[in-house]
Design a protein around this motif. Sequence first.
Motif, PDB file in Angstrom:
ATOM      1  N   ARG A  22      -9.816   4.218  -4.269  1.00  8.29           N
ATOM      2  CA  ARG A  22      -9.687   2.542  -3.918  1.00  8.29           C
ATOM      3  C   ARG A  22      -9.934   2.592  -1.993  1.00  8.29           C
ATOM      4  NH1 ARG A  22      -5.164   2.679  -7.170  1.00  8.29           N
ATOM      5  NH2 ARG A  22      -4.469   2.844  -5.457  1.00  8.29           N
ATOM      6  N   ILE A  23     -10.362   3.361  -1.226  1.00  4.70           N
ATOM      7  CA  ILE A  23     -10.382   3.062  -0.018  1.00  4.70           C
ATOM      8  C   ILE A  23     -11.694   3.028   0.365  1.00  4.70           C
ATOM      9  CG2 ILE A  23      -9.695   4.583   2.162  1.00  4.70           C
ATOM     10  CD1 ILE A  23      -6.986   4.724   1.134  1.00  4.70           C
ATOM     11  N   PHE A  28      -4.224   6.172   6.438  1.00  2.00           N
ATOM     12  CA  PHE A  28      -5.177   5.131   6.757  1.00  2.00           C
ATOM     13  C   PHE A  28      -6.808   6.002   7.128  1.00  2.00           C
ATOM     14  CE2 PHE A  28      -7.915   1.606   7.134  1.00  2.00           C
ATOM     15  CZ  PHE A  28      -9.183   1.703   6.386  1.00  2.00           C
ATOM     16  N   PRO A  50       0.946  -1.246  -0.091  1.00  2.00           N
ATOM     17  CA  PRO A  50       0.512   0.053  -0.136  1.00  2.00           C
ATOM     18  C   PRO A  50       0.800   1.083  -0.096  1.00  2.00           C
ATOM     19  CG  PRO A  50      -0.360  -1.293   1.678  1.00  2.00           C
ATOM     20  CD  PRO A  50       0.260  -2.181   0.903  1.00  2.00           C
ATOM     21  N   ALA A 103      -9.051  -2.219   0.942  1.00  2.00           N
ATOM     22  CA  ALA A 103      -7.455  -1.579   1.892  1.00  2.00           C
ATOM     23  C   ALA A 103      -7.008  -1.981   3.484  1.00  2.00           C
ATOM     24  CB  ALA A 103      -8.124  -0.376   1.852  1.00  2.00           C
ATOM     25  N   GLU A 104      -7.369  -1.957   3.929  1.00  2.00           N
ATOM     26  CA  GLU A 104      -6.832  -2.678   5.487  1.00  2.00           C
ATOM     27  C   GLU A 104      -6.737  -3.749   5.669  1.00  2.00           C
ATOM     28  OE1 GLU A 104      -8.748  -1.578  10.031  1.00  2.00           O
ATOM     29  OE2 GLU A 104      -9.986  -1.629   8.540  1.00  2.00           O
ATOM     30  N   THR A 158      -5.689   6.758  -5.060  1.00  2.00           N
ATOM     31  CA  THR A 158      -5.529   5.526  -3.722  1.00  2.00           C
ATOM     32  C   THR A 158      -7.151   6.349  -2.788  1.00  2.00           C
ATOM     33  OG1 THR A 158      -3.621   5.590  -4.132  1.00  2.00           O
ATOM     34  CG2 THR A 158      -4.438   5.104  -1.957  1.00  2.00           C
ATOM     35  N   ASN A 164     -13.836   0.165  -1.185  1.00  2.00           N
ATOM     36  CA  ASN A 164     -13.625  -0.854  -1.144  1.00  2.00           C
ATOM     37  C   ASN A 164     -12.870  -1.095   0.901  1.00  2.00           C
ATOM     38  OD1 ASN A 164     -12.844  -3.698  -0.443  1.00  2.00           O
ATOM     39  ND2 ASN A 164     -11.894  -4.052  -1.798  1.00  2.00           N
ATOM     40  N   ARG A 165     -12.647  -0.198   1.438  1.00  2.00           N
ATOM     41  CA  ARG A 165     -12.390  -0.566   2.868  1.00  2.00           C
ATOM     42  C   ARG A 165     -11.973  -1.173   3.170  1.00  2.00           C
ATOM     43  NH1 ARG A 165     -14.046   1.771   9.114  1.00  2.00           N
ATOM     44  NH2 ARG A 165     -12.018   1.143   9.922  1.00  2.00           N
TER      45      ARG A 165
END
Length: 211
Positions: free
Chosen positions: A194-195, A165, A158, A202-203, A191, A198-199
């Motif tokens: 994307r977070i 984040f 990432p 991403a996490e 970016t 689709n959290r």
Amino acid sequence: MSKTVLYARVSTIDQTLDHQKTQAEQAGFVIDEVIADHGVSGVSTKLKDRPEGKRLFDKLRHGDTLLVRWVDRLGRNYEDVTKTIRDFMQLGVIVKTVINGMVFDGATSDPMQKAVRDALIAFMAATAQAQAEATKAAQRAGIEAKKGDPKSYPGKKPSYDRKTFRQVVDMLAIGNGTSEISKATGLKRQTVLRIRDNRAGAEAALTRWGM
């Protein structure tokens, strides 16, 4: 004399007590006392059932201010958060958040102001629960990934760390736009998108990389 009490629930590396206190002071709040619970789940444990959280109901009086980083420090369950804020307002306690400077005051008698206030409380409580559920999904995804081949490629590293984040998630929660978040965090707009979209994924990427 009224007082301002900062309540902090410390559960992850990026949510240290010092961080929450510093963030509040940088936002201009003058804190008289800090009360904190460490390692307590905001999903399964109500504020009144936490070792330090329950002290707030004995300590705070009419006219006092309860300050929290955001409503998720009070809980991550919709019903619990909304009831907790209403309970404090009924006691005459003003609830304020560091992020976005929200103020929840039970003093108003105007029905329209009450409606707007209650709708905002409901929205923020629902967001807190949604974030908690996304975090759990990401943790499950990370665990499942680790069950596979330990030598398998964890995917692209990432371009953000866990602190950044969290900043993106917080800003999204209060309605900031992607361009604004990109400028504040230094991340590319793609970016941030994307977070946002689709959290959990991403996490999970952070978890796979041990970040």
